[in-house]
Design an enzyme around this catalytic site. Structure first.
Site, PDB file in Angstrom:
ATOM      1  N   TRP A  21       0.739  -1.178  -0.093  1.00  0.00           N
ATOM      2  CA  TRP A  21       0.080  -0.138  -0.066  1.00  0.00           C
ATOM      3  C   TRP A  21       0.931   1.441  -0.078  1.00  0.00           C
ATOM      4  O   TRP A  21       0.827   2.157  -0.880  1.00  0.00           O
ATOM      5  CB  TRP A  21      -1.024   0.032   1.228  1.00  0.00           C
ATOM      6  N   ASP A  49      -0.748  -8.780  -1.644  1.00  0.00           N
ATOM      7  CA  ASP A  49      -2.069  -7.742  -1.852  1.00  0.00           C
ATOM      8  C   ASP A  49      -1.572  -6.644  -2.335  1.00  0.00           C
ATOM      9  O   ASP A  49      -0.768  -5.997  -1.911  1.00  0.00           O
ATOM     10  CB  ASP A  49      -2.538  -7.727  -0.322  1.00  0.00           C
ATOM     11  N   TYR A  54      -3.036   2.269  -5.547  1.00  0.00           N
ATOM     12  CA  TYR A  54      -1.748   2.473  -4.634  1.00  0.00           C
ATOM     13  C   TYR A  54      -0.607   2.957  -5.784  1.00  0.00           C
ATOM     14  O   TYR A  54      -0.256   2.407  -6.703  1.00  0.00           O
ATOM     15  CB  TYR A  54      -1.312   1.112  -4.089  1.00  0.00           C
ATOM     16  N   SER A 152     -13.937  -4.946   0.820  1.00  0.00           N
ATOM     17  CA  SER A 152     -12.672  -4.126   1.867  1.00  0.00           C
ATOM     18  C   SER A 152     -13.501  -3.076   2.546  1.00  0.00           C
ATOM     19  O   SER A 152     -14.040  -2.305   1.666  1.00  0.00           O
ATOM     20  CB  SER A 152     -11.517  -3.805   0.965  1.00  0.00           C
ATOM     21  N   GLN A 177     -11.503  -7.507   3.641  1.00  0.00           N
ATOM     22  CA  GLN A 177     -10.359  -6.857   4.182  1.00  0.00           C
ATOM     23  C   GLN A 177     -10.585  -5.471   4.739  1.00  0.00           C
ATOM     24  O   GLN A 177     -10.853  -4.619   4.404  1.00  0.00           O
ATOM     25  CB  GLN A 177      -9.449  -6.764   2.979  1.00  0.00           C
ATOM     26  N   LYS A 216       7.335   2.095  19.341  1.00  0.00           N
ATOM     27  CA  LYS A 216       8.256   3.044  19.039  1.00  0.00           C
ATOM     28  C   LYS A 216       7.920   4.611  19.237  1.00  0.00           C
ATOM     29  O   LYS A 216       8.727   5.455  19.223  1.00  0.00           O
ATOM     30  CB  LYS A 216       8.841   2.929  17.365  1.00  0.00           C
ATOM     31  N   ARG A 228       6.562   6.816   9.951  1.00  0.00           N
ATOM     32  CA  ARG A 228       5.279   7.311   9.350  1.00  0.00           C
ATOM     33  C   ARG A 228       4.665   8.221  10.284  1.00  0.00           C
ATOM     34  O   ARG A 228       4.051   9.376   9.597  1.00  0.00           O
ATOM     35  CB  ARG A 228       4.282   6.083   9.226  1.00  0.00           C
ATOM     36  N   GLY A 284       3.523  -4.545   5.474  1.00  0.00           N
ATOM     37  CA  GLY A 284       4.218  -3.951   4.394  1.00  0.00           C
ATOM     38  C   GLY A 284       5.852  -3.823   5.091  1.00  0.00           C
ATOM     39  O   GLY A 284       6.059  -4.168   6.000  1.00  0.00           O
ATOM     40  N   ASN A 294       8.877  -9.712  10.892  1.00  0.00           N
ATOM     41  CA  ASN A 294       7.190 -10.047  11.072  1.00  0.00           C
ATOM     42  C   ASN A 294       6.926 -11.372  10.977  1.00  0.00           C
ATOM     43  O   ASN A 294       6.019 -11.870  11.713  1.00  0.00           O
ATOM     44  CB  ASN A 294       6.558  -9.258   9.980  1.00  0.00           C
TER      45      ASN A 294
END
Length: 333
Positions: A21, A49, A54, A152, A177, A216, A228, A284, A294
């Site tokens: 994404w 996915d 995107y 979704s 989703q 974090k 982010r 991601g 992950n």
């Protein structure tokens, strides 16, 4: 890697799903994106996915290039349709027959594939009759361009309507989703029970709540550089969670993760996968090492006592109002 059936279908998907994404075609260079896909494959991830919107179609192109030399039959590839793409003309958005048919062709060309395993309606379209949308999806499936369909961010009542129409058309609606995490549980009271009844599974996005559940972000301190939360666009979407109350509560999860010998991010992924209606968690990556970390979440088992500890730690900051999964009054453009 572990695998689960997607809904009541015979399709198995990897419990960790690689999603692109916010990365491919925008935040990371193509070479890094390809390295992340290779890391995903090397660690057993077979499900990928993406969506036409995107990076305004670029993400599909990057993913197609990264998977170009892989055995297609060994992959499960998902994409989506709804949001405006291209020059964003009047028919470049929504779930009309015109947009669906043109979008599936564009997605397959960019992905360099003959079909996708799952084609998803990225949002509900209030301006197109549901019958038109479902008939178009049925024709996409019958043409062999998609094997199954999903939705979704649809509320439970719309999922029920779409499932009934899909059944009457002889096609399988097998997945939803939604956003889902320890902090965002709006699907638990209505969407999940409806999905269990009808034979749909959840493919959940943002299991780490945009990175907040990694721990974090600390109360009273600025977001780490390069995160982010430090990015202007990212910060705007996370503002409702970046409060001292939420961030303080999240830090209460650290001793739980430490006791399990895992990171807080791994704990967050393990938590969503503990729900039996969740078939896979979307993650991601901007670096291959993130994929490696992950995947380790699959080694974590959360028993009822740990789940209760988690609820005690953060239950007071959880969002679980089912009305937060709602249909807009007009088409989202």
């Amino acid at each position: 890697m572990k695998f689960r059936y997607l809904g009541n279908s015979g399709l198995k998907i990897s419990e960790i799903i690689y999603g692109n994404w916010l990365t491919h075609g925008s935040q990371v260079e193509n070479e890094t994106a390809h390295a992340c896909v290779r890391a995903a494959l090397e660690h057993g991830i077979t499900s990928f996915d993406t969506a036409d919107v995107y990076a305004n179609t670029k993400a599909e192109t990057v993913l197609g290039e990264a998977l170009r030399n892989e055995r297609r039959e060994s992959l499960e590839v998902f994409t989506k349709v709804y949001w405006p793409t291209g020059p964003k003309g009047p028919n470049d958005t929504g779930l009309s027959r015109k947009h669906i048919m043109e979008s599936i062709n564009g997605s397959l060309k960019r992905l360099q594939m003959d079909y996708v395993d799952l084609y998803q309606a990225h949002r509900y379209d209030v301006e197109t009759p549901l019958e038109e949308t479902m008939q178009a999806f049925a024709d996409v499936v019958r043409s062999g361009k998609a094997l199954y369909i999903g939705v979704s961010e649809w509320p439970a009542d719309k999922i029920r309507e779409a499932h009934a129409m899909a059944s009457s058309l002889g096609i399988q609606l097998i997945s939803s989703q939604p956003q889902y995490s320890m902090l965002w549980r709006v699907i638990e009271s209505e969407v999940i029970p409806t999905s269990e009844e009808l034979g749909l599974s959840q493919i959940v996005w943002s299991p780490m709540a945009g990175g907040i559940l990694t721990g974090k972000y600390l109360p009273g301190q600025p977001a780490p550089a390069g995160s982010r939360g430090a990015d202007e666009s990212g910060a705007s979407t996370m503002a409702h969670r970046m409060t001292d109350e939420v961030l303080t509560a999240v830090q209460n999860l650290r001793p739980i993760a430490d006791g399990l010998g895992c990171t807080m991010g791994q704990l967050a992924i393990a938590w969503v996968l503990a729900n039996p209606n969740v078939a896979g968690a979307l993650v991601g990556a901007s670096r291959p090492e993130q994929i490696v970390e992950n995947v380790k979440a699959l080694d974590i088992t959360l028993d009822s006592a740990v789940l209760a500890e988690i609820d005690a730690a953060i239950g007071h900051v959880v969002t679980d109002d089912p009305s937060r999964v709602s249909v807009p009054e007009t088409r989202i453009v």
